[in-house]
Design a protein around this motif. Sequence first.
Motif, PDB file in Angstrom:
ATOM      1  N   ASN A   1      -9.407 -21.378 -65.238  1.00 16.90           N
ATOM      2  CA  ASN A   1      -9.140 -21.727 -63.843  1.00 16.90           C
ATOM      3  C   ASN A   1      -7.728 -22.274 -63.676  1.00 16.90           C
ATOM      4  O   ASN A   1      -7.052 -21.999 -62.681  1.00 16.90           O
ATOM      5  CB  ASN A   1     -10.167 -22.754 -63.352  1.00 16.90           C
ATOM      6  CG  ASN A   1     -11.516 -22.129 -63.070  1.00 16.90           C
ATOM      7  OD1 ASN A   1     -11.607 -20.966 -62.681  1.00 16.90           O
ATOM      8  ND2 ASN A   1     -12.591 -22.881 -63.276  1.00 16.90           N
TER       9      ASN A   1
ATOM     10  N   GLY B   1     -16.987 -18.277 -49.817  1.00 17.98           N
ATOM     11  CA  GLY B   1     -17.246 -17.365 -50.924  1.00 17.98           C
ATOM     12  C   GLY B   1     -18.390 -16.425 -50.613  1.00 17.98           C
ATOM     13  O   GLY B   1     -19.193 -16.675 -49.711  1.00 17.98           O
TER      14      GLY B   1
ATOM     15  N   TYR C   1      -9.661 -10.127 -49.074  1.00 19.03           N
ATOM     16  CA  TYR C   1      -9.674 -11.413 -48.391  1.00 19.03           C
ATOM     17  C   TYR C   1      -8.427 -12.240 -48.703  1.00 19.03           C
ATOM     18  O   TYR C   1      -8.029 -13.101 -47.922  1.00 19.03           O
ATOM     19  CB  TYR C   1     -10.929 -12.204 -48.779  1.00 19.03           C
ATOM     20  CG  TYR C   1     -12.193 -11.665 -48.150  1.00 19.03           C
ATOM     21  CD1 TYR C   1     -12.468 -11.869 -46.810  1.00 19.03           C
ATOM     22  CD2 TYR C   1     -13.109 -10.931 -48.912  1.00 19.03           C
ATOM     23  CE1 TYR C   1     -13.625 -11.374 -46.228  1.00 19.03           C
ATOM     24  CE2 TYR C   1     -14.269 -10.430 -48.341  1.00 19.03           C
ATOM     25  CZ  TYR C   1     -14.521 -10.651 -46.999  1.00 19.03           C
ATOM     26  OH  TYR C   1     -15.660 -10.149 -46.435  1.00 19.03           O
TER      27      TYR C   1
ATOM     28  N   ARG D   1     -20.000 -14.702 -53.550  1.00 18.91           N
ATOM     29  CA  ARG D   1     -20.835 -14.773 -54.744  1.00 18.91           C
ATOM     30  C   ARG D   1     -20.273 -15.851 -55.652  1.00 18.91           C
ATOM     31  O   ARG D   1     -19.140 -16.303 -55.450  1.00 18.91           O
ATOM     32  CB  ARG D   1     -20.861 -13.428 -55.483  1.00 18.91           C
ATOM     33  CG  ARG D   1     -21.730 -12.355 -54.834  1.00 18.91           C
ATOM     34  CD  ARG D   1     -21.924 -11.190 -55.792  1.00 18.91           C
ATOM     35  NE  ARG D   1     -22.800 -10.168 -55.251  1.00 18.91           N
ATOM     36  CZ  ARG D   1     -23.207  -9.104 -55.927  1.00 18.91           C
ATOM     37  NH1 ARG D   1     -22.799  -8.927 -57.183  1.00 18.91           N
ATOM     38  NH2 ARG D   1     -24.005  -8.214 -55.374  1.00 18.91           N
TER      39      ARG D   1
ATOM     40  N   ASN E   1     -12.035 -20.739 -59.163  1.00 17.03           N
ATOM     41  CA  ASN E   1     -13.052 -21.719 -59.530  1.00 17.03           C
ATOM     42  C   ASN E   1     -14.216 -21.047 -60.263  1.00 17.03           C
ATOM     43  O   ASN E   1     -15.373 -21.131 -59.851  1.00 17.03           O
ATOM     44  CB  ASN E   1     -13.581 -22.465 -58.302  1.00 17.03           C
ATOM     45  CG  ASN E   1     -12.520 -23.319 -57.643  1.00 17.03           C
ATOM     46  OD1 ASN E   1     -11.464 -23.548 -58.212  1.00 17.03           O
ATOM     47  ND2 ASN E   1     -12.795 -23.776 -56.441  1.00 17.03           N
TER      48      ASN E   1
ATOM     49  N   LYS F   1     -13.768 -24.240 -48.896  1.00 15.72           N
ATOM     50  CA  LYS F   1     -13.636 -22.879 -49.386  1.00 15.72           C
ATOM     51  C   LYS F   1     -14.765 -22.016 -48.843  1.00 15.72           C
ATOM     52  O   LYS F   1     -15.798 -22.512 -48.383  1.00 15.72           O
ATOM     53  CB  LYS F   1     -13.649 -22.853 -50.918  1.00 15.72           C
ATOM     54  CG  LYS F   1     -14.904 -23.472 -51.535  1.00 15.72           C
ATOM     55  CD  LYS F   1     -14.798 -23.558 -53.041  1.00 15.72           C
ATOM     56  CE  LYS F   1     -16.050 -24.210 -53.624  1.00 15.72           C
ATOM     57  NZ  LYS F   1     -15.966 -24.306 -55.099  1.00 15.72           N
TER      58      LYS F   1
ATOM     59  N   LEU G   1     -16.565 -16.054 -56.663  1.00 22.40           N
ATOM     60  CA  LEU G   1     -15.798 -15.243 -55.709  1.00 22.40           C
ATOM     61  C   LEU G   1     -15.590 -16.039 -54.425  1.00 22.40           C
ATOM     62  O   LEU G   1     -16.148 -15.741 -53.375  1.00 22.40           O
ATOM     63  CB  LEU G   1     -16.529 -13.925 -55.410  1.00 22.40           C
ATOM     64  CG  LEU G   1     -16.862 -13.034 -56.600  1.00 22.40           C
ATOM     65  CD1 LEU G   1     -17.450 -11.716 -56.128  1.00 22.40           C
ATOM     66  CD2 LEU G   1     -15.621 -12.788 -57.455  1.00 22.40           C
ATOM     67  N   ASN G   2     -14.805 -17.102 -54.533  1.00 20.54           N
ATOM     68  CA  ASN G   2     -14.490 -17.911 -53.371  1.00 20.54           C
ATOM     69  C   ASN G   2     -12.989 -17.940 -53.153  1.00 20.54           C
ATOM     70  O   ASN G   2     -12.208 -17.610 -54.048  1.00 20.54           O
ATOM     71  CB  ASN G   2     -15.054 -19.332 -53.525  1.00 20.54           C
ATOM     72  CG  ASN G   2     -14.692 -19.941 -54.869  1.00 20.54           C
ATOM     73  OD1 ASN G   2     -13.527 -20.103 -55.192  1.00 20.54           O
ATOM     74  ND2 ASN G   2     -15.713 -20.271 -55.662  1.00 20.54           N
ATOM     75  N   ILE G   3     -12.596 -18.321 -51.971  1.00 21.16           N
ATOM     76  CA  ILE G   3     -11.176 -18.380 -51.627  1.00 21.16           C
ATOM     77  C   ILE G   3     -10.887 -19.693 -50.914  1.00 21.16           C
ATOM     78  O   ILE G   3     -11.748 -20.239 -50.214  1.00 21.16           O
ATOM     79  CB  ILE G   3     -10.746 -17.188 -50.735  1.00 21.16           C
ATOM     80  CG1 ILE G   3     -11.611 -17.125 -49.481  1.00 21.16           C
ATOM     81  CG2 ILE G   3     -10.795 -15.886 -51.499  1.00 21.16           C
ATOM     82  CD1 ILE G   3     -11.172 -16.072 -48.490  1.00 21.16           C
ATOM     83  N   HIS G   4      -9.691 -20.200 -51.117  1.00 17.49           N
ATOM     84  CA  HIS G   4      -9.233 -21.400 -50.419  1.00 17.49           C
ATOM     85  C   HIS G   4      -7.714 -21.424 -50.479  1.00 17.49           C
ATOM     86  O   HIS G   4      -7.090 -20.712 -51.288  1.00 17.49           O
ATOM     87  CB  HIS G   4      -9.822 -22.668 -51.049  1.00 17.49           C
ATOM     88  CG  HIS G   4      -9.558 -22.793 -52.527  1.00 17.49           C
ATOM     89  ND1 HIS G   4      -8.329 -23.135 -53.049  1.00 17.49           N
ATOM     90  CD2 HIS G   4     -10.378 -22.613 -53.600  1.00 17.49           C
ATOM     91  CE1 HIS G   4      -8.394 -23.174 -54.362  1.00 17.49           C
ATOM     92  NE2 HIS G   4      -9.630 -22.848 -54.731  1.00 17.49           N
TER      93      HIS G   4
ATOM     94  N   TYR H   1     -13.575  -8.297 -52.499  1.00 21.51           N
ATOM     95  CA  TYR H   1     -13.043  -9.639 -52.781  1.00 21.51           C
ATOM     96  C   TYR H   1     -11.539  -9.720 -52.596  1.00 21.51           C
ATOM     97  O   TYR H   1     -11.039 -10.575 -51.854  1.00 21.51           O
ATOM     98  CB  TYR H   1     -13.434 -10.042 -54.197  1.00 21.51           C
ATOM     99  CG  TYR H   1     -13.018 -11.438 -54.588  1.00 21.51           C
ATOM    100  CD1 TYR H   1     -13.276 -12.531 -53.758  1.00 21.51           C
ATOM    101  CD2 TYR H   1     -12.374 -11.679 -55.807  1.00 21.51           C
ATOM    102  CE1 TYR H   1     -12.889 -13.808 -54.127  1.00 21.51           C
ATOM    103  CE2 TYR H   1     -12.005 -12.956 -56.179  1.00 21.51           C
ATOM    104  CZ  TYR H   1     -12.261 -14.028 -55.341  1.00 21.51           C
ATOM    105  OH  TYR H   1     -11.881 -15.292 -55.707  1.00 21.51           O
TER     106      TYR H   1
END
Length: 221
Positions: free
Chosen positions: A110, A61, A182, A63, A2, A59, A66-69, A179
């Motif tokens: 994305n 994150g 994770y 920063r 994202n 999600k 720098l997010n995860i889901h 990052y």
Amino acid sequence: MNLPDYLVPVAWQWIANALALALLAYAVIKAPWRQLSDPALQHVFLGSIVTLMVIWSIKAGIRPGLNIHLLGATALCLMFRWQLALIALALILIGITAFGMGGWSTLGINFLIMAAIPVAFSYNVFRLVDSKLPNHLIIYIFACGFLCAGLTISMCGLSAVLALSAMQAYPPDYLFSNYLPYFILIGWSEAFVTGMAITLMTAFRPHWLATFCDQRYLTKR
């Protein structure tokens, strides 16, 4: 994942948007639309899109960008094949972008990171397993579902890290140490959820899986 607009250089945006549009157009042309002629499967397709849209909105994150889901790309591939999986993920991405969880100018990159690469990886793993390993239910669930899903989201994370490093959005050392690890952790969640979903579908709704055949995987020879 994202990625916001300001992290991606304009040149990258144009190239990624062009590639994403061309790939999506090819998927629309080649998609097995006849598969959705059944109203029940249409509801499953649309329900999967809504469900994953909600999951993508949950999600974590550290920063911006720098997010995860959880991803769900492997499950979509096994349910609808790669063309419809790409179309579904494109609709999901447009939906979360409309709710302010992504940038419109970075839809292309994305899409490539969170849809094209995961779908290509998932479907090629399925084809490899399908052609090289015995036709067995456990192999289908574990290799094509559980294992493939975990590897797919890890591949997605690696792609995001490499892209961010190439764009010089963040230092490579920071991305690889703070990052990328994770994605190894969330890979277990992705694998478990996908494996469980595929197991339940093979047991109770096998017709929801375009890549599954009762006679092939369950009939004793």
